[in-house]
Design a protein around this motif. Structure first.
Motif, PDB file in Angstrom:
ATOM      1  N   LEU A 100       0.824  -1.215   0.000  1.00  0.00           N
ATOM      2  CA  LEU A 100       0.000   0.000   0.000  1.00  0.00           C
ATOM      3  C   LEU A 100       0.855   1.260   0.000  1.00  0.00           C
ATOM      4  O   LEU A 100       0.521   2.242  -0.693  1.00  0.00           O
ATOM      5  CB  LEU A 100      -0.947  -0.005   1.206  1.00  0.00           C
ATOM      6  CG  LEU A 100      -2.100  -0.995   1.130  1.00  0.00           C
ATOM      7  CD1 LEU A 100      -2.834  -1.052   2.469  1.00  0.00           C
ATOM      8  CD2 LEU A 100      -3.057  -0.637   0.010  1.00  0.00           C
ATOM      9  N   ASN A 101       1.948   1.263   0.742  1.00  0.00           N
ATOM     10  CA  ASN A 101       2.843   2.426   0.735  1.00  0.00           C
ATOM     11  C   ASN A 101       3.430   2.655  -0.648  1.00  0.00           C
ATOM     12  O   ASN A 101       3.541   3.797  -1.104  1.00  0.00           O
ATOM     13  CB  ASN A 101       3.957   2.266   1.776  1.00  0.00           C
ATOM     14  CG  ASN A 101       3.479   2.555   3.178  1.00  0.00           C
ATOM     15  OD1 ASN A 101       2.574   3.356   3.386  1.00  0.00           O
ATOM     16  ND2 ASN A 101       4.084   1.902   4.147  1.00  0.00           N
ATOM     17  N   HIS A 102       3.802   1.584  -1.329  1.00  0.00           N
ATOM     18  CA  HIS A 102       4.340   1.684  -2.689  1.00  0.00           C
ATOM     19  C   HIS A 102       3.267   2.236  -3.635  1.00  0.00           C
ATOM     20  O   HIS A 102       3.538   3.147  -4.439  1.00  0.00           O
ATOM     21  CB  HIS A 102       4.833   0.316  -3.158  1.00  0.00           C
ATOM     22  CG  HIS A 102       5.355   0.310  -4.548  1.00  0.00           C
ATOM     23  ND1 HIS A 102       6.565   0.859  -4.896  1.00  0.00           N
ATOM     24  CD2 HIS A 102       4.808  -0.180  -5.696  1.00  0.00           C
ATOM     25  CE1 HIS A 102       6.749   0.723  -6.193  1.00  0.00           C
ATOM     26  NE2 HIS A 102       5.703   0.095  -6.701  1.00  0.00           N
ATOM     27  N   LEU A 103       2.054   1.705  -3.546  1.00  0.00           N
ATOM     28  CA  LEU A 103       0.966   2.186  -4.399  1.00  0.00           C
ATOM     29  C   LEU A 103       0.658   3.648  -4.115  1.00  0.00           C
ATOM     30  O   LEU A 103       0.417   4.443  -5.036  1.00  0.00           O
ATOM     31  CB  LEU A 103      -0.288   1.337  -4.188  1.00  0.00           C
ATOM     32  CG  LEU A 103      -0.219  -0.101  -4.690  1.00  0.00           C
ATOM     33  CD1 LEU A 103      -1.444  -0.891  -4.238  1.00  0.00           C
ATOM     34  CD2 LEU A 103      -0.072  -0.142  -6.203  1.00  0.00           C
ATOM     35  N   GLU A 109       2.868  10.535  -6.873  1.00  0.00           N
ATOM     36  CA  GLU A 109       3.726  11.042  -7.944  1.00  0.00           C
ATOM     37  C   GLU A 109       2.916  11.358  -9.204  1.00  0.00           C
ATOM     38  O   GLU A 109       3.104  12.408  -9.819  1.00  0.00           O
ATOM     39  CB  GLU A 109       4.835  10.027  -8.261  1.00  0.00           C
ATOM     40  CG  GLU A 109       5.856  10.515  -9.246  1.00  0.00           C
ATOM     41  CD  GLU A 109       6.636  11.730  -8.763  1.00  0.00           C
ATOM     42  OE1 GLU A 109       6.998  12.569  -9.610  1.00  0.00           O
ATOM     43  OE2 GLU A 109       6.876  11.853  -7.552  1.00  0.00           O
ATOM     44  N   HIS A 110       2.009  10.471  -9.573  1.00  0.00           N
ATOM     45  CA  HIS A 110       1.147  10.718 -10.742  1.00  0.00           C
ATOM     46  C   HIS A 110       0.272  11.953 -10.507  1.00  0.00           C
ATOM     47  O   HIS A 110       0.059  12.755 -11.422  1.00  0.00           O
ATOM     48  CB  HIS A 110       0.263   9.504 -11.046  1.00  0.00           C
ATOM     49  CG  HIS A 110       1.007   8.336 -11.610  1.00  0.00           C
ATOM     50  ND1 HIS A 110       1.732   8.388 -12.779  1.00  0.00           N
ATOM     51  CD2 HIS A 110       1.135   7.066 -11.162  1.00  0.00           C
ATOM     52  CE1 HIS A 110       2.286   7.213 -13.023  1.00  0.00           C
ATOM     53  NE2 HIS A 110       1.934   6.388 -12.040  1.00  0.00           N
ATOM     54  N   ARG A 115      -1.043  17.457 -11.808  1.00  0.00           N
ATOM     55  CA  ARG A 115      -1.338  18.811 -11.311  1.00  0.00           C
ATOM     56  C   ARG A 115      -0.421  19.829 -11.993  1.00  0.00           C
ATOM     57  O   ARG A 115      -0.869  20.891 -12.426  1.00  0.00           O
ATOM     58  CB  ARG A 115      -1.162  18.860  -9.796  1.00  0.00           C
ATOM     59  CG  ARG A 115      -1.559  20.208  -9.198  1.00  0.00           C
ATOM     60  CD  ARG A 115      -1.464  20.244  -7.674  1.00  0.00           C
ATOM     61  NE  ARG A 115      -2.560  19.460  -7.116  1.00  0.00           N
ATOM     62  CZ  ARG A 115      -2.388  18.365  -6.372  1.00  0.00           C
ATOM     63  NH1 ARG A 115      -1.179  17.909  -6.106  1.00  0.00           N
ATOM     64  NH2 ARG A 115      -3.419  17.716  -5.881  1.00  0.00           N
ATOM     65  N   GLN A 116       0.856  19.509 -12.133  1.00  0.00           N
ATOM     66  CA  GLN A 116       1.810  20.425 -12.769  1.00  0.00           C
ATOM     67  C   GLN A 116       1.476  20.616 -14.246  1.00  0.00           C
ATOM     68  O   GLN A 116       1.551  21.735 -14.767  1.00  0.00           O
ATOM     69  CB  GLN A 116       3.238  19.909 -12.608  1.00  0.00           C
ATOM     70  CG  GLN A 116       3.756  20.029 -11.199  1.00  0.00           C
ATOM     71  CD  GLN A 116       5.125  19.378 -11.014  1.00  0.00           C
ATOM     72  OE1 GLN A 116       5.606  18.660 -11.895  1.00  0.00           O
ATOM     73  NE2 GLN A 116       5.746  19.628  -9.874  1.00  0.00           N
ATOM     74  N   ARG A 117       1.100  19.550 -14.931  1.00  0.00           N
ATOM     75  CA  ARG A 117       0.764  19.653 -16.350  1.00  0.00           C
ATOM     76  C   ARG A 117      -0.502  20.474 -16.550  1.00  0.00           C
ATOM     77  O   ARG A 117      -0.605  21.249 -17.498  1.00  0.00           O
ATOM     78  CB  ARG A 117       0.624  18.289 -16.979  1.00  0.00           C
ATOM     79  CG  ARG A 117       1.985  17.621 -17.238  1.00  0.00           C
ATOM     80  CD  ARG A 117       1.898  16.338 -17.996  1.00  0.00           C
ATOM     81  NE  ARG A 117       1.450  15.291 -17.078  1.00  0.00           N
ATOM     82  CZ  ARG A 117       0.647  14.294 -17.386  1.00  0.00           C
ATOM     83  NH1 ARG A 117       0.180  14.170 -18.601  1.00  0.00           N
ATOM     84  NH2 ARG A 117       0.302  13.396 -16.488  1.00  0.00           N
TER      85      ARG A 117
END
Length: 121
Positions: A100-103, A109-110, A115-117
Motif C-alpha cells: 500500500l505504501n508503494h501504491l 507522484e502521478h 497537477r503540474q501539467r
C-alpha cells in the motif's frame, strides 16, 4: 443453555454462533426437539473467538490455536501455536502495508505530475 442465552451473554449473534459451530470452534448438544444446548464453558470460548477475530485474525488462523482458544484467560495462558499465528499475521500485514505504501507513493507522484501539467496549460 440455549443459543439465545449464549448470544445474550456473549454479545454474539446466533448466526455467528451457528457459524462457529459449523467451523468446529464450539460444540452444542442437541435436545430431543433439536434445540442446541451449550455448556457454560462455551461462554469464554466465544468471548475469546470474538476477541481474536476483532484483533484481525481469521477463523482459519484461530483453528491453528488448537485448545488454546479454550483457555479461561488467553493472556495468562502462554500458547506457542498462538505466537506462530500472531507472527505470521504480522508478516502478512507488513507485506500489505509495504504494498500500500508503494501504491500510495506511485499515486502521489502521478497526482503531482498531473497537477503540474494542468497548471502549465
Amino acid at each position: 443453555m440455549r443459543i439465545g442465552e449464549l448470544s445474550r451473554q456473549t454479545g454474539t449473534s446466533t448466526r455467528s454462533l451457528r457459524y462457529y459451530e459449523q467451523r468446529g470452534l464450539i460444540t452444542a448438544h442437541r435436545d430431543h426437539n433439536g434445540y442446541r444446548r451449550y455448556d457454560h464453558d462455551v461462554i469464554h470460548v466465544v468471548k475469546n473467538l470474538r476477541r481474536l477475530l476483532g484483533a484481525g485474525l481469521s477463523i482459519d488462523d484461530i483453528h491453528q490455536f488448537g485448545t488454546c482458544v479454550r483457555a479461561l484467560d488467553l493472556d495468562a495462558t502462554p500458547c506457542a501455536s498462538a505466537l506462530e499465528v500472531y507472527e505470521q499475521r504480522l508478516r502478512t500485514l507488513d507485506t500489505k502495508i509495504d504494498t500500500l505504501n508503494h501504491l500510495r507513493a506511485n499515486l502521489a507522484e502521478h497526482t503531482k505530475d498531473l497537477r503540474q501539467r494542468l497548471r502549465a496549460k
